[in-house]
Design a protein around this motif. Sequence first.
Motif, PDB file in Angstrom:
ATOM      1  N   ILE A   1       0.845  -1.131   0.024  1.00 29.40           N
ATOM      2  CA  ILE A   1       0.096  -0.069  -0.045  1.00 29.40           C
ATOM      3  C   ILE A   1       0.815   1.339   0.065  1.00 29.40           C
ATOM      4  O   ILE A   1       0.631   2.149  -0.712  1.00 29.40           O
ATOM      5  CB  ILE A   1      -1.012  -0.134   1.342  1.00 29.40           C
ATOM      6  CG1 ILE A   1      -1.833  -1.147   1.158  1.00 29.40           C
ATOM      7  CG2 ILE A   1      -1.782   1.108   1.029  1.00 29.40           C
ATOM      8  CD1 ILE A   1      -2.734  -1.161  -0.019  1.00 29.40           C
TER       9      ILE A   1
ATOM     10  N   LEU B   1       2.329   1.892  -3.377  1.00 30.31           N
ATOM     11  CA  LEU B   1       1.440   2.307  -4.454  1.00 30.31           C
ATOM     12  C   LEU B   1       1.041   3.915  -4.422  1.00 30.31           C
ATOM     13  O   LEU B   1       0.784   4.463  -4.977  1.00 30.31           O
ATOM     14  CB  LEU B   1      -0.002   1.719  -4.101  1.00 30.31           C
ATOM     15  CG  LEU B   1      -0.250   0.289  -5.120  1.00 30.31           C
ATOM     16  CD1 LEU B   1      -1.436  -0.327  -4.638  1.00 30.31           C
ATOM     17  CD2 LEU B   1      -0.259   0.565  -6.533  1.00 30.31           C
TER      18      LEU B   1
ATOM     19  N   VAL C   1      -4.292  -0.758  -9.666  1.00 29.03           N
ATOM     20  CA  VAL C   1      -4.848  -0.822  -8.215  1.00 29.03           C
ATOM     21  C   VAL C   1      -5.200  -2.044  -7.993  1.00 29.03           C
ATOM     22  O   VAL C   1      -5.122  -2.833  -7.129  1.00 29.03           O
ATOM     23  CB  VAL C   1      -5.738   0.281  -7.976  1.00 29.03           C
ATOM     24  CG1 VAL C   1      -6.221   0.080  -6.363  1.00 29.03           C
ATOM     25  CG2 VAL C   1      -4.999   1.757  -7.710  1.00 29.03           C
ATOM     26  N   VAL C   2      -6.388  -2.429  -9.122  1.00 32.67           N
ATOM     27  CA  VAL C   2      -7.163  -3.518  -9.031  1.00 32.67           C
ATOM     28  C   VAL C   2      -6.358  -4.737  -9.390  1.00 32.67           C
ATOM     29  O   VAL C   2      -6.382  -5.725  -8.321  1.00 32.67           O
ATOM     30  CB  VAL C   2      -8.181  -3.726 -10.190  1.00 32.67           C
ATOM     31  CG1 VAL C   2      -9.034  -5.036 -10.019  1.00 32.67           C
ATOM     32  CG2 VAL C   2      -9.301  -2.672  -9.839  1.00 32.67           C
TER      33      VAL C   2
ATOM     34  N   THR D   1      -2.932  -5.312  -8.789  1.00 32.16           N
ATOM     35  CA  THR D   1      -2.104  -5.486  -7.770  1.00 32.16           C
ATOM     36  C   THR D   1      -2.706  -5.968  -6.308  1.00 32.16           C
ATOM     37  O   THR D   1      -1.971  -6.749  -5.869  1.00 32.16           O
ATOM     38  CB  THR D   1      -1.449  -3.772  -7.346  1.00 32.16           C
ATOM     39  OG1 THR D   1      -0.946  -3.229  -8.566  1.00 32.16           O
ATOM     40  CG2 THR D   1      -0.545  -4.028  -6.318  1.00 32.16           C
ATOM     41  N   LEU D   2      -3.751  -5.368  -6.256  1.00 33.37           N
ATOM     42  CA  LEU D   2      -4.411  -5.969  -4.880  1.00 33.37           C
ATOM     43  C   LEU D   2      -4.928  -7.476  -5.101  1.00 33.37           C
ATOM     44  O   LEU D   2      -4.909  -8.122  -4.090  1.00 33.37           O
ATOM     45  CB  LEU D   2      -5.922  -5.195  -4.591  1.00 33.37           C
ATOM     46  CG  LEU D   2      -5.571  -3.693  -4.306  1.00 33.37           C
ATOM     47  CD1 LEU D   2      -6.998  -3.028  -3.870  1.00 33.37           C
ATOM     48  CD2 LEU D   2      -4.667  -3.687  -2.821  1.00 33.37           C
TER      49      LEU D   2
ATOM     50  N   TRP E   1      -1.633  -9.796  -5.132  1.00 33.45           N
ATOM     51  CA  TRP E   1      -1.073  -9.664  -3.640  1.00 33.45           C
ATOM     52  C   TRP E   1      -2.108 -10.109  -2.611  1.00 33.45           C
ATOM     53  O   TRP E   1      -1.615  -9.658  -1.294  1.00 33.45           O
ATOM     54  CB  TRP E   1      -0.208  -8.330  -3.308  1.00 33.45           C
ATOM     55  CG  TRP E   1       1.230  -8.575  -3.648  1.00 33.45           C
ATOM     56  CD1 TRP E   1       2.311  -8.703  -3.342  1.00 33.45           C
ATOM     57  CD2 TRP E   1       1.769  -7.940  -5.165  1.00 33.45           C
ATOM     58  NE1 TRP E   1       3.325  -8.557  -4.204  1.00 33.45           N
ATOM     59  CE2 TRP E   1       2.841  -7.804  -5.375  1.00 33.45           C
ATOM     60  CE3 TRP E   1       0.871  -7.140  -6.197  1.00 33.45           C
ATOM     61  CZ2 TRP E   1       3.886  -7.632  -6.383  1.00 33.45           C
ATOM     62  CZ3 TRP E   1       1.461  -6.838  -7.285  1.00 33.45           C
ATOM     63  CH2 TRP E   1       2.986  -7.090  -7.349  1.00 33.45           C
ATOM     64  N   LYS E   2      -3.107 -10.777  -2.743  1.00 32.32           N
ATOM     65  CA  LYS E   2      -4.114 -10.727  -2.080  1.00 32.32           C
ATOM     66  C   LYS E   2      -3.632 -11.683  -1.028  1.00 32.32           C
ATOM     67  O   LYS E   2      -3.186 -12.722  -1.077  1.00 32.32           O
ATOM     68  CB  LYS E   2      -5.472 -11.366  -2.836  1.00 32.32           C
ATOM     69  CG  LYS E   2      -6.609 -11.247  -1.821  1.00 32.32           C
ATOM     70  CD  LYS E   2      -7.665 -11.600  -2.951  1.00 32.32           C
ATOM     71  CE  LYS E   2      -9.208 -11.346  -2.073  1.00 32.32           C
ATOM     72  NZ  LYS E   2     -10.475 -11.818  -2.895  1.00 32.32           N
TER      73      LYS E   2
END
Length: 304
Positions: A4, A7, A296-297, A299-300, A303-304
Motif C-alpha cells: 500500500i 502504491l 490498483v485492482v 495489484t490488490l 498480492w491478496k
Amino acid sequence: MTLIQSLLVIFVIILVGVICQRRRVLNHIQIEGFEIFLFKIAMPCFLFTATLQHDLAALLHTQYIISYLLTFLVVMGVVFLFFYRVNTASVLCVKILASGYVNTAIYVLPIITFLLKDPTAGVLGNLIQVIIIQSVFIVILNFIHHKEKSTLKKLISILSTPMISMPVIGLFCNYWQIHLPTVITQAVQNVGGGASSIALFTFGLTLGGIKISKEIFDKDLLLIIFIKNIMHPLIAFCIGNYILHLEGYWLNALVIATSGPTGFIVYFIAKQFRIEPDLMKKVVAISSMSSLVSLVVITLILWK
C-alpha cells in the motif's frame, strides 16, 4: 515498505506531475527539455546499469519472453477478429499496436521497479517491444505503403536510440565481462538513479494535459481500451500462470506490464503513416488514465 505504501508513493509522484501541469508550473519548452533528459539520458543510464549488473540468466528469462510474445499474439488475434471486416491491413496493424504495445518507458519500468523492487522484467519487456514487435510492424507498414527503401534506415534509427543502444551495450559488456572504469559506471548509475521517479512525474505531466469530453468516445475507442486495459492483462495471466507456469516475480511483472497504457510511440507511428492518428491519440490518453485503475485492482488481486 508495504504494498500500500509503494502504491501511495507511485500515486503521489504522479499527482505532483498532474498538479504541475494543471498549474502550469513548467512551460512547454521546459517540459520538452525534461522529457529529452528522461528519454535520452536518465532512462538509458538506468537501463544500462540494470543490464550491466544483472545476471544474464535472469535477465534473458526464456519463459517470460515467450509469455510476453504469446500474449501479444493472442491480443493480435482478438483485434483481428473484431476489426478485420471493416478495416484495411494498415489500420489493423495500428489497432493491434494500440491494443498490445505498452508504455514501458514512463509507466511499466518505474511501476515494476517501485512495486517489485527489481526492474529486470521491465528492462526485458522494453527490449522485446522495440527490438521485436516495433521493428516487425514498421517493416510491415513500410511494405504496405511501398516505402521499402526507407525500411532499413527506419530500423537503424529505432535500434540506435539511447533507450535501446544503452541496454544493448550493457548486455554486451555483461556477456563479455568487460569491466569499465568505476568512475564511468558510478557516474552512469547516479544519473539513472532517479529515472523511475522522473518517469512517473512525466507520466503525471501527461495525464495533467489530458482533457476528456463525451464527444471523443466512440465504439472503436472503447473496444480498444477494453482490450488494452482489461483483456490484455487477463490473457497475460492465463498464459503466464496456466501455460508457461511463471511464478512469483515474473508472473506479477507480466500482468502489471500488460495492464499498462498504450505506448506513445503508437501515436507517432500512426501519425507518420497517416493511419487513424486522431483515434490513436485518444487511445493513448484514455488508456493512460484507465491504467491507473487497472493497476490498483490488479495489484490488490495479485498480492491478496
